[in-house]
Design an enzyme around this catalytic site. Structure first.
Site, short mmCIF file in Angstrom:
data_model
loop_
_atom_site.label_atom_id
_atom_site.label_comp_id
_atom_site.label_asym_id
_atom_site.label_seq_id
_atom_site.Cartn_x
_atom_site.Cartn_y
_atom_site.Cartn_z
N THR A 169 0.76 -1.31 0.12
CA THR A 169 -0.07 0.10 0.14
C THR A 169 1.04 1.20 -0.20
O THR A 169 2.30 1.43 0.14
CB THR A 169 -0.55 -0.17 1.56
OG1 THR A 169 -1.45 -0.90 0.72
CG2 THR A 169 -1.51 1.33 1.37
N VAL A 198 -13.07 -4.85 2.41
CA VAL A 198 -12.15 -4.40 2.06
C VAL A 198 -11.84 -3.93 3.11
O VAL A 198 -11.81 -4.16 4.41
CB VAL A 198 -13.74 -3.10 3.15
CG1 VAL A 198 -13.12 -1.53 2.97
CG2 VAL A 198 -14.32 -2.86 1.61
N THR A 220 0.46 0.27 6.62
CA THR A 220 0.42 -0.45 5.81
C THR A 220 0.73 -2.34 6.76
O THR A 220 1.43 -1.75 7.39
CB THR A 220 1.63 0.05 5.12
OG1 THR A 220 1.15 -1.79 3.71
CG2 THR A 220 2.75 0.79 5.54
N1 ASP Z 1 -3.09 -2.58 4.40
C1 ASP Z 1 -3.50 -3.24 2.95
C2 ASP Z 1 -4.55 -4.13 3.04
O1 ASP Z 1 -4.53 -4.51 3.52
C3 ASP Z 1 -2.64 -3.91 2.44
C4 ASP Z 1 -1.23 -2.96 2.29
O2 ASP Z 1 -1.18 -2.30 3.72
O3 ASP Z 1 -0.39 -3.36 1.62
O4 ASP Z 1 -5.92 -3.52 2.55
#
Ligand code: ASP
Length: 310
Positions: A169, A198, A220
């Site tokens: 992310t 989500v 993230t």
């Molecule tokens: N936090 C994000 C999600 O779970 C994924 C990520 O941070 O890469 O949608």
């Protein structure tokens, strides 16, 4: 006071072949966000600008290059928050929008709501003239190949979200010269997620939070873990109790590892300009601009710097 901006390009086991592009990507985003601050823009403008740069870069899991869901489709989530007023905007499961962070900002500024999802978010985008692109143009060659290789969700989650791995992310936090803070986060979520899943990124207090009285955070990592511990608010609550940005992030990520065995990372600024970029995954690409210095890193405990020039 001097302004500070910190960005991340996702916390996960970034493979060597993506390392250089990830670091270059976060550095460009930090430069763009800081140029906005130096040009008189506020923290909110700066975090949006920085996140847009990463959404446009296919190396990151946001906008162009986002991960694909179980049906091989793009579903994007984004969030933005203004620490002056606690105004916030979010979108989830949007499909053919290049820069979901700007759509989230429009939700914040042009509706009475905090979040719009799926078809409603797309209808709103159309109604305010945000142009759509064919979803296929958001899919990178790299992601299509990875998706073909890892069609099994459970295996993918185990590989990507063990204690050491997560995904990529993007996010940004900033404090401007007036002491106002803001955050923004944008993601394609987790590869092979169920249709309609989500994660934490668009959820207030989980994927991000910004309050002039506490600071700003963008998170993230494994979304379901972040949701369970409300990571962004958890970090800020430690700061409210006197911890530094770095201590608060470390404590909260450790709590997430202990309680729900989740890994991740966060970038944080305090209203006085203290900042941190912290992660419990193998790597996280991050960059920060503080006065005339551009700080950046990828591996744990390795912090590099160079002179900041726009
Ligand atoms: N936090 C994000 C999600 O779970 C994924 C990520 O941070 O890469 O949608």
């Amino acid at each position: 006071m001097s302004a500070v901006l910190v960005v991340h390009g996702g916390a996960w086991a970034i493979p060597d072949e993506l390392a250089k592009a990830s670091v270059e990507g976060v550095k460009s985003a930090a430069r763009e966000g800081s140029s906005v601050l130096k040009g008189g823009g506020n923290a909110l403008d700066a975090v949006e600008a920085a996140v847009r740069v990463m959404e446009d870069n296919t190396v990151f899991n946001a906008g162009h290059g986002a991960t694909l869901n179980i049906d091989g489709e793009v579903e994007l989530d984004a969030f933005i928050m203004d620490g002056r007023t606690l105004a916030s905007g979010a979108v989830s499961s949007v499909k053919n929008i290049t820069n979901p962070v700007s759509l989230a900002r429009a939700v914040m500024e042009k509706t009475s709501h905090v979040m719009l999802t799926d078809r409603g978010a797309n209808l709103f985008a159309e109604s305010i003239g945000i142009s759509t692109v064919p979803t296929e143009t958001l899919v990178s060659e790299y992601e299509r190949k990875e998706w073909e290789l890892h069609k099994n969700y459970i295996t993918g989650v185990k590989e990507d979200f063990g204690l050491k791995r997560a995904h990529d992310t993007v996010g940004a936090v900033a404090v401007d010269c007036a002491g106002n803070v803001a955050c923004a986060t944008s993601t394609g979520g987790i590869r092979n997620k169920m249709v309609g899943r989500v994660g934490d990124s668009p959820i207030i207090g989980c994927g991000g939070y910004a309050d002039n009285l506490s600071g700003a955070v963008s998170c993230t990592g494994h979304g379901e873990s972040i949701l369970k511990v409300t990571l962004a608010r958890l970090i800020l609550s430690h700061m409210d109790q006197g911890k530094s940005a770095a201590e608060a992030s470390e404590l909260s990520l450790q709590n997430m590892a202990d309680r729900v065995q989740g890994a991740g990372g966060a970038v944080v600024v305090s209203p006085s300009g203290q900042w941190a970029a912290t992660f419990t995954t193998e790597r996280m690409a991050w960059a920060a601009v503080e006065q005339d210095v551009l700080w950046f890193g990828l591996d744990p405990n390795v912090k590099q710097k160079e002179k900041f020039h726009q």
